[in-house]
Motif scaffolding. Structure first.
Motif, short mmCIF file in Angstrom:
data_model
loop_
_atom_site.label_atom_id
_atom_site.label_comp_id
_atom_site.label_asym_id
_atom_site.label_seq_id
_atom_site.Cartn_x
_atom_site.Cartn_y
_atom_site.Cartn_z
N ALA A 8 86.96 65.04 70.83
CA ALA A 8 87.62 64.27 71.89
C ALA A 8 87.25 62.79 71.85
N ARG A 9 85.99 62.49 71.48
CA ARG A 9 85.53 61.10 71.53
C ARG A 9 85.04 60.55 70.20
N ILE A 89 70.04 71.94 59.64
CA ILE A 89 70.74 70.83 60.29
C ILE A 89 69.72 69.78 60.72
N GLY A 90 70.12 68.55 60.57
CA GLY A 90 69.33 67.43 61.07
C GLY A 90 70.29 66.39 61.65
N TYR A 91 69.82 65.62 62.59
CA TYR A 91 70.70 64.63 63.20
C TYR A 91 69.89 63.54 63.89
N TRP A 92 70.58 62.45 64.14
CA TRP A 92 70.00 61.38 64.95
C TRP A 92 71.14 60.59 65.59
N LEU A 93 70.81 59.89 66.64
CA LEU A 93 71.77 59.09 67.38
C LEU A 93 71.08 57.80 67.80
N GLY A 94 71.77 56.68 67.68
CA GLY A 94 71.22 55.40 68.11
C GLY A 94 70.90 55.42 69.60
N MET A 100 74.72 60.64 76.63
CA MET A 100 76.17 60.65 76.87
C MET A 100 76.85 61.92 76.35
N GLY A 101 76.08 62.84 75.81
CA GLY A 101 76.64 64.08 75.28
C GLY A 101 77.22 63.95 73.88
N TYR A 102 77.05 62.79 73.25
CA TYR A 102 77.61 62.59 71.92
C TYR A 102 77.00 63.53 70.88
N MET A 103 75.69 63.73 70.94
CA MET A 103 75.07 64.56 69.90
C MET A 103 75.50 66.01 70.02
N LEU A 138 69.85 71.50 70.75
CA LEU A 138 69.88 72.72 69.93
C LEU A 138 70.08 73.96 70.80
N ARG A 139 69.36 74.04 71.89
CA ARG A 139 69.51 75.21 72.77
C ARG A 139 70.91 75.27 73.38
N LYS A 140 71.47 74.12 73.74
CA LYS A 140 72.83 74.07 74.30
C LYS A 140 73.83 74.63 73.28
N LEU A 141 73.58 74.39 71.99
CA LEU A 141 74.46 74.87 70.94
C LEU A 141 74.25 76.34 70.60
N GLY A 142 73.22 76.96 71.19
CA GLY A 142 72.97 78.37 70.96
C GLY A 142 71.80 78.68 70.05
#
Length: 190
Positions: A8-9, A89-94, A100-103, A138-142
């Motif tokens: 969506a974004r 999986i690995g990730y980062w966000l500025g 904002m829920g982007y990750m 991670l927990r939100k994603l299951g």
């Protein structure tokens, strides 16, 4: 041609040389780099150039990285390693984009892609214990707890206590179908 994932974004796309300045700016923030295993601090232009080159060399083979783009340029990244085994999986966000829920949105799209393209039964992740925001994503994603560990941090120059987590394919697909009314809610352009 590399996949482009749309939410969506956000657009998840292959990282490219146009991302270098934003990589240096955002991943160079110590508050970001200290929570990552392989990102040094300071994070400089040659690190960003090397990462972009590495992404191009391994895309589709054993690893896949997606730049997270909010329409104004790179704001973070999500990556998978060991695609043919038990993917990690690995990730980062500025930092300007935290909270904002982007990750959650980007990681969900990437996981939807992974499970639709690769025949794997689970995905593993590791988060430093002092990174509750990442653990919450991670927990939100299951993802479920799968043990304790120790995670190296190049930026901090130390190994730190970590939580290991695992997401089972069936649990993710069931949750995704329930939430999206039977559709992943993501568009895949190949």
């Amino acid at each position: 041609m590399a996949e482009i994932l749309k939410t969506a974004r956000l657009v998840l796309r292959a990282p490219d040389e146009g991302d270098i300045d934003r990589l240096v700016e955002l991943a160079g923030d110590y508050e970001v780099s200290k929570m990552l295993a392989v990102v040094p601090h300071p994070y400089e232009r040659d690190h960003a150039e090397d990462w972009i080159a590495h992404c191009g060399e391994v895309a589709g083979d054993e690893e896949r990285s997606f730049a997270i783009d909010d329409g104004n340029g790179l704001i973070g990244a999500v990556s998978f390693r060991r695609l043919r085994e038990s993917p990690r999986i690995g990730y980062w966000l500025g930092r300007p984009y935290w909270g904002m829920g982007y990750m959650s949105e980007a990681a969900h799209a990437a996981l939807t892609w992974l499970f639709s393209v690769h025949d794997v039964t689970s995905v593993v992740a590791e988060a430093m214990r002092d990174n509750p925001a990442s653990i919450a994503v991670l927990r939100k994603l299951g993802f479920a707890d799968d043990g304790e560990g120790s995670c190296d941090s190049r930026a901090r120059g130390a190994a730190l206590p970590s939580l290991q987590l695992r997401l089972q394919r069936n649990a993710f697909l069931t949750t995704t179908q329930a939430v999206a009314g039977g559709q992943a809610g993501k568009e895949l352009i190949g």
